[in-house]
Design a protein around this motif. Structure first.
Motif, short mmCIF file in Angstrom:
data_model
loop_
_atom_site.label_atom_id
_atom_site.label_comp_id
_atom_site.label_asym_id
_atom_site.label_seq_id
_atom_site.Cartn_x
_atom_site.Cartn_y
_atom_site.Cartn_z
N HIS A 1 -27.29 -13.15 36.51
CA HIS A 1 -26.31 -12.42 37.31
C HIS A 1 -25.09 -12.19 36.43
O HIS A 1 -24.50 -13.15 35.92
N VAL A 2 -24.74 -10.92 36.19
CA VAL A 2 -23.58 -10.61 35.36
C VAL A 2 -22.56 -9.86 36.20
O VAL A 2 -22.90 -9.20 37.19
N ASP A 3 -21.28 -9.96 35.81
CA ASP A 3 -20.26 -9.22 36.53
C ASP A 3 -20.18 -7.79 36.01
O ASP A 3 -20.98 -7.37 35.17
N ARG A 4 -19.22 -7.02 36.51
CA ARG A 4 -19.16 -5.60 36.17
C ARG A 4 -18.84 -5.35 34.70
O ARG A 4 -19.10 -4.26 34.19
N SER A 5 -18.30 -6.35 34.02
CA SER A 5 -18.00 -6.20 32.60
C SER A 5 -19.15 -6.70 31.72
O SER A 5 -19.06 -6.65 30.50
N GLY A 6 -20.21 -7.20 32.34
CA GLY A 6 -21.35 -7.72 31.60
C GLY A 6 -21.28 -9.21 31.32
O GLY A 6 -22.21 -9.76 30.71
N LYS A 7 -20.22 -9.87 31.77
CA LYS A 7 -20.10 -11.31 31.55
C LYS A 7 -21.09 -12.05 32.45
O LYS A 7 -21.16 -11.82 33.65
N LYS A 8 -21.86 -12.95 31.84
CA LYS A 8 -22.89 -13.66 32.56
C LYS A 8 -22.29 -14.78 33.39
O LYS A 8 -21.53 -15.61 32.89
N MET A 9 -22.67 -14.82 34.68
CA MET A 9 -22.18 -15.85 35.58
C MET A 9 -23.23 -16.91 35.86
O MET A 9 -22.90 -18.08 36.05
N ASN A 10 -24.50 -16.51 35.87
CA ASN A 10 -25.61 -17.45 36.08
C ASN A 10 -26.83 -16.96 35.33
O ASN A 10 -27.00 -15.75 35.11
N GLU A 11 -27.68 -17.88 34.92
CA GLU A 11 -28.95 -17.53 34.28
C GLU A 11 -30.00 -18.55 34.69
O GLU A 11 -29.70 -19.74 34.85
N TRP A 12 -31.25 -18.08 34.88
CA TRP A 12 -32.33 -18.95 35.32
C TRP A 12 -33.61 -18.63 34.57
O TRP A 12 -33.89 -17.47 34.26
N GLU A 13 -34.43 -19.63 34.32
CA GLU A 13 -35.82 -19.41 33.94
C GLU A 13 -36.62 -19.33 35.24
O GLU A 13 -36.62 -20.26 36.04
N LEU A 14 -37.29 -18.21 35.45
CA LEU A 14 -37.97 -17.96 36.71
C LEU A 14 -39.44 -18.32 36.67
O LEU A 14 -40.04 -18.64 37.70
N ASP A 15 -40.06 -18.21 35.49
CA ASP A 15 -41.46 -18.59 35.31
C ASP A 15 -41.64 -18.95 33.84
O ASP A 15 -41.24 -18.19 32.96
N ALA A 16 -42.25 -20.09 33.58
CA ALA A 16 -42.35 -20.62 32.22
C ALA A 16 -43.54 -20.06 31.44
O ALA A 16 -43.65 -20.32 30.24
N ARG A 17 -44.42 -19.30 32.09
CA ARG A 17 -45.57 -18.72 31.37
C ARG A 17 -45.95 -17.40 32.03
O ARG A 17 -46.40 -17.38 33.19
N THR A 18 -45.76 -16.30 31.30
CA THR A 18 -46.05 -14.98 31.84
C THR A 18 -46.81 -14.15 30.82
O THR A 18 -46.93 -14.52 29.65
N CYS A 19 -47.29 -13.00 31.28
CA CYS A 19 -47.90 -12.03 30.37
C CYS A 19 -46.84 -11.56 29.37
O CYS A 19 -45.65 -11.53 29.68
#
Length: 402
Positions: free
Chosen positions: A197-215
């Motif tokens: 989730h980033v704000d309007r200036s592109g600054k990151k407010m939160n980050e998550w790993e959603l799946d540890a193994r994908t295509c």
């Protein structure tokens, strides 16, 4: 240029005369007409985006000079605004399937991304994001979306306006590659899907790993439901089943990955064929491609609760699908899906009860990778399409309207 104009005229005649059949589900005949494209030079990797106030944006990569240039234009009536430059560089990773995107919050704030090489290895590149607060006249210095600092693959981005900023998902190779090792065969770990989730200036407010193994290299798709963001992507099990999965943010927390429908497509390599999704409230639609037992299909599935549960999938292809899907919601219970049927770009309106409208042939392209992924958005009372003309090496645009 003369050949391009002649080809465009012939396309206009062909599509305008071939799709006037009465469509019982939409209340009138739909006509397909070619429109001029603002990308009139050597160009590819189109992306269409519909803003909250009805504006339609087209972005593309201009390849006419010694640099890659990310450009965009806004459709006003049937005319495109003068193209504007978002960013340019000589060290970009430009790929037929991993194309730049842009989004807007409808109030003049915009965000765009592109891919920049981080090392001499083919698949070592970073996701760069840039923002604008004045409708795209001026753009910020690019920021790197991810913080891992690895010379690895990062890409296949999807994004949407969300809570005074933007939600972004992407495939992240920080655990997958040995630095300096060439190509996907060099993977020693797992590709992951991440969200931020980033704000309007592109600054990151939160980050998550959603799946540890994908295509490894299928596009992700992000939609914002009434409950929150959802991310749809091609998953990958330990025994190489690569079906579509969904993760959802509910009450500020992410759910565990869940298979949308068990196609049980077992394939030892990435098909480079991601999903498309769209939401209206908690009504969610997802389209995807699979080829279980070499039976290629494009399917559509609906959810009434933001992806917590799904109806039965509806097959929409005509027997020769190669995928490359896109999707828009038409109302609470129907969606328009586009896909490639061999070299043809097709589109059809599909209802949650299984009914379908007329299948429209938008254009004839090629099955080659350089023809890219056709794009579709809602535009007024119709739809707008964009795709790469592989012969002319430029972008075509057409509208489907009543």
């Amino acid at each position: 240029m003369k050949k391009i104009l002649i080809g465009l005229l012939l396309t206009t005649i062909m599509v305008s005369c071939g799709n006037e059949k009465q469509n019982e589900n939409t209340g009138g005949p739909l006509k397909l007409m070619a429109l001029p494209s603002p990308a009139d030079s050597l160009s590819a990797e189109p992306f269409l985006f519909a803003g909250k106030k009805g504006s339609v944006y087209l972005s593309w990569i201009d390849r006419s000079g010694d640099s890659s240039k990310l450009m965009f234009s806004v459709l006003e009536g049937d005319k495109w605004s003068a193209p504007k430059l978002i960013a340019k560089g000589k060290d970009w990773f430009v790929n037929w399937a991993d194309f730049p995107m842009l989004a807007s919050d409808g109030n003049g704030n915009m965000i765009a991304h592109f891919l920049r090489k981080s090392d001499s290895s083919t698949f070592a590149y970073d996701v760069k994001i840039t923002t604008s607060a004045d409708g795209g006249n001026e753009w910020s210095s690019p920021l790197t979306l991810h913080d891992d600092g690895k010379k690895a693959e990062h890409g296949f981005v999807s994004m949407a306006a969300y809570e005074n900023g933007y939600f972004i998902s992407w495939l992240d190779g920080r655990n997958a590659s040995m630095e300096g090792h060439e190509g996907h065969d060099g993977h020693h770990g797992e590709m992951t899907v991440r969200g931020a989730h980033v704000d309007r200036s592109g600054k990151k407010m939160n980050e998550w790993e959603l799946d540890a193994r994908t295509c490894d290299c299928c596009q992700t798709s992000t939609s914002i439901t009434a409950n929150g963001p959802v991310v749809i992507y091609r998953d990958r099990t330990a025994d190489e089943v690569r079906d579509m999965s969904i993760v959802r943010m509910v009450d500020g927390k992410w759910t565990s990955p869940r298979t949308i429908y068990p196609d049980n497509w077992k394939i030892s390599g990435c098909p480079v064929n991601g999903p498309a999704s769209a939401a209206k409230g908690n009504n969610l639609a997802i389209a995807w491609y699979s080829a279980t037992d070499k039976n290629a299909q494009v399917k559509l599935i609906f959810s009434k609760d933001g992806g917590a549960s799904f109806e039965k999938p509806i097959r929409i292809d005509e027997g020769k699908a190669i995928g490359r899907v896109d999707l828009v919601m038409m109302d609470d219970s129907s969606a328009m899906v586009s896909w490639m049927e061999g070299a043809a770009i097709k589109a059809v309106q599909v209802f949650a009860n299984g009914k379908k409208g007329d299948v429209h042939t938008i254009a004839t392209s090629t099955e080659s990778r350089s023809s890219g992924f056709p794009q579709m958005v809602r535009s007024g009372d119709g739809l707008l399409f964009a795709w790469t003309d592989d012969n002319a090496k430029t972008i075509r645009v057409a509208a489907l309207r009543k």
